[in-house]
Design a protein around this motif. Sequence first.
Motif, PDB file in Angstrom:
ATOM      1  N   ILE A  57     -22.321   4.388  -2.192  1.00  0.00           N
ATOM      2  CA  ILE A  57     -21.043   4.801  -2.556  1.00  0.00           C
ATOM      3  C   ILE A  57     -19.955   4.095  -2.561  1.00  0.00           C
ATOM      4  O   ILE A  57     -19.861   3.064  -1.794  1.00  0.00           O
ATOM      5  CB  ILE A  57     -20.701   6.143  -1.509  1.00  0.00           C
ATOM      6  N   ALA A  58     -19.404   3.907  -3.806  1.00  0.00           N
ATOM      7  CA  ALA A  58     -18.608   2.642  -4.008  1.00  0.00           C
ATOM      8  C   ALA A  58     -17.011   3.563  -4.205  1.00  0.00           C
ATOM      9  O   ALA A  58     -17.090   4.395  -5.188  1.00  0.00           O
ATOM     10  CB  ALA A  58     -18.761   1.833  -5.063  1.00  0.00           C
ATOM     11  N   ALA A  59     -16.069   3.193  -3.524  1.00  0.00           N
ATOM     12  CA  ALA A  59     -14.823   3.880  -3.807  1.00  0.00           C
ATOM     13  C   ALA A  59     -13.709   2.880  -4.496  1.00  0.00           C
ATOM     14  O   ALA A  59     -13.625   1.868  -4.033  1.00  0.00           O
ATOM     15  CB  ALA A  59     -14.131   4.049  -2.379  1.00  0.00           C
ATOM     16  N   PRO A  60     -13.312   3.201  -5.588  1.00  0.00           N
ATOM     17  CA  PRO A  60     -12.193   2.489  -6.187  1.00  0.00           C
ATOM     18  C   PRO A  60     -10.831   2.672  -5.680  1.00  0.00           C
ATOM     19  O   PRO A  60     -10.531   3.482  -5.061  1.00  0.00           O
ATOM     20  CB  PRO A  60     -12.073   2.976  -7.777  1.00  0.00           C
ATOM     21  N   TYR A  61     -10.210   1.680  -5.633  1.00  0.00           N
ATOM     22  CA  TYR A  61      -8.712   1.526  -5.090  1.00  0.00           C
ATOM     23  C   TYR A  61      -7.947   0.561  -5.868  1.00  0.00           C
ATOM     24  O   TYR A  61      -8.452  -0.177  -6.394  1.00  0.00           O
ATOM     25  CB  TYR A  61      -8.706   1.096  -3.673  1.00  0.00           C
ATOM     26  N   SER A  62      -6.568   1.008  -5.913  1.00  0.00           N
ATOM     27  CA  SER A  62      -5.344   0.041  -6.608  1.00  0.00           C
ATOM     28  C   SER A  62      -5.299  -1.027  -5.546  1.00  0.00           C
ATOM     29  O   SER A  62      -5.069  -0.689  -4.595  1.00  0.00           O
ATOM     30  CB  SER A  62      -4.374   1.010  -6.995  1.00  0.00           C
ATOM     31  N   VAL A  63      -4.755  -2.073  -6.353  1.00  0.00           N
ATOM     32  CA  VAL A  63      -4.268  -3.054  -5.360  1.00  0.00           C
ATOM     33  C   VAL A  63      -2.764  -2.780  -5.156  1.00  0.00           C
ATOM     34  O   VAL A  63      -2.119  -2.362  -5.965  1.00  0.00           O
ATOM     35  CB  VAL A  63      -4.317  -4.662  -6.163  1.00  0.00           C
ATOM     36  N   GLY A  64      -2.585  -3.189  -3.912  1.00  0.00           N
ATOM     37  CA  GLY A  64      -1.049  -3.173  -3.503  1.00  0.00           C
ATOM     38  C   GLY A  64      -0.902  -3.809  -2.173  1.00  0.00           C
ATOM     39  O   GLY A  64      -2.057  -4.595  -1.464  1.00  0.00           O
ATOM     40  N   LEU A  65       0.201  -3.876  -1.698  1.00  0.00           N
ATOM     41  CA  LEU A  65       0.610  -4.889  -0.508  1.00  0.00           C
ATOM     42  C   LEU A  65       0.594  -4.230   0.759  1.00  0.00           C
ATOM     43  O   LEU A  65       0.444  -4.815   1.634  1.00  0.00           O
ATOM     44  CB  LEU A  65       2.050  -5.642  -0.739  1.00  0.00           C
ATOM     45  N   ASP A  66       0.576  -2.851   0.728  1.00  0.00           N
ATOM     46  CA  ASP A  66       0.283  -1.826   2.038  1.00  0.00           C
ATOM     47  C   ASP A  66      -1.042  -1.907   2.440  1.00  0.00           C
ATOM     48  O   ASP A  66      -1.511  -0.726   1.841  1.00  0.00           O
ATOM     49  CB  ASP A  66       1.188  -0.750   1.805  1.00  0.00           C
ATOM     50  N   HIS A  67      -1.649  -2.698   3.037  1.00  0.00           N
ATOM     51  CA  HIS A  67      -3.150  -2.701   3.302  1.00  0.00           C
ATOM     52  C   HIS A  67      -3.512  -1.538   4.267  1.00  0.00           C
ATOM     53  O   HIS A  67      -4.420  -0.977   4.079  1.00  0.00           O
ATOM     54  CB  HIS A  67      -3.709  -4.247   3.858  1.00  0.00           C
ATOM     55  N   PHE A  68      -2.609  -1.268   5.114  1.00  0.00           N
ATOM     56  CA  PHE A  68      -2.826  -0.204   6.105  1.00  0.00           C
ATOM     57  C   PHE A  68      -3.280   1.000   5.114  1.00  0.00           C
ATOM     58  O   PHE A  68      -4.081   1.892   5.441  1.00  0.00           O
ATOM     59  CB  PHE A  68      -1.975  -0.126   7.102  1.00  0.00           C
ATOM     60  N   THR A  69      -2.169   1.404   4.477  1.00  0.00           N
ATOM     61  CA  THR A  69      -2.176   2.797   3.344  1.00  0.00           C
ATOM     62  C   THR A  69      -3.560   2.478   2.429  1.00  0.00           C
ATOM     63  O   THR A  69      -4.435   3.352   2.328  1.00  0.00           O
ATOM     64  CB  THR A  69      -0.995   2.925   2.715  1.00  0.00           C
ATOM     65  N   LEU A  70      -3.725   1.341   1.761  1.00  0.00           N
ATOM     66  CA  LEU A  70      -4.861   1.167   1.044  1.00  0.00           C
ATOM     67  C   LEU A  70      -6.153   1.463   1.892  1.00  0.00           C
ATOM     68  O   LEU A  70      -7.141   2.041   1.563  1.00  0.00           O
ATOM     69  CB  LEU A  70      -5.113  -0.305   0.457  1.00  0.00           C
TER      70      LEU A  70
END
Length: 118
Positions: A57-70
Motif C-alpha cells: 500500500i503506497a500513499a501519495p502525498y504533496s510536498v510541503g514544509l509542515d512535516h508534522f501535518t504531512l
Amino acid sequence: DGTSLTEDDFVYLLDPPSSIPSCIIVFLGGAGLGQFPHIAYSQFLSRVADRLNAVVIAAPYSVGLDHFTLAKTAGEKLRKAVLKCEDDPSRQYSPNLPTYCFAHSLGAKLGTIYMAAT
C-alpha cells in the motif's frame, strides 16, 4: 470508528500474487516522487510484492514544509487503507498479518514522525 474513507484517502494498492499474503507493506516515497509512487517506484514495489507475496500500500502525498501535518495525513491514509483491506470481504486479509513500513528519503522521516506521534 476512525476508518471512514474520503476522496482524500486515496492510496495505491498492489495485491499479492496469491490470494493469501505473507505480510502488508506500507510505503511512503521521497519528496517529489512521493506524489507519484505508482510511477516512480512501480518496479521496486512490484518486485517486493511478487517476491514476498505481500500486499503493498503506497500513499501519495504533496510536498510541503509542515512535516508534522504531512506525516499525520499520510500515516492516516495508510492506517485506514490497512483497516479497509482487513474489512473488505473480497480480500479478507487477516488483522494478524505482520505490517512493515518501507520508505524513501522524506517518506522515511514522515513515517517516523507518524509512528512516534501515535
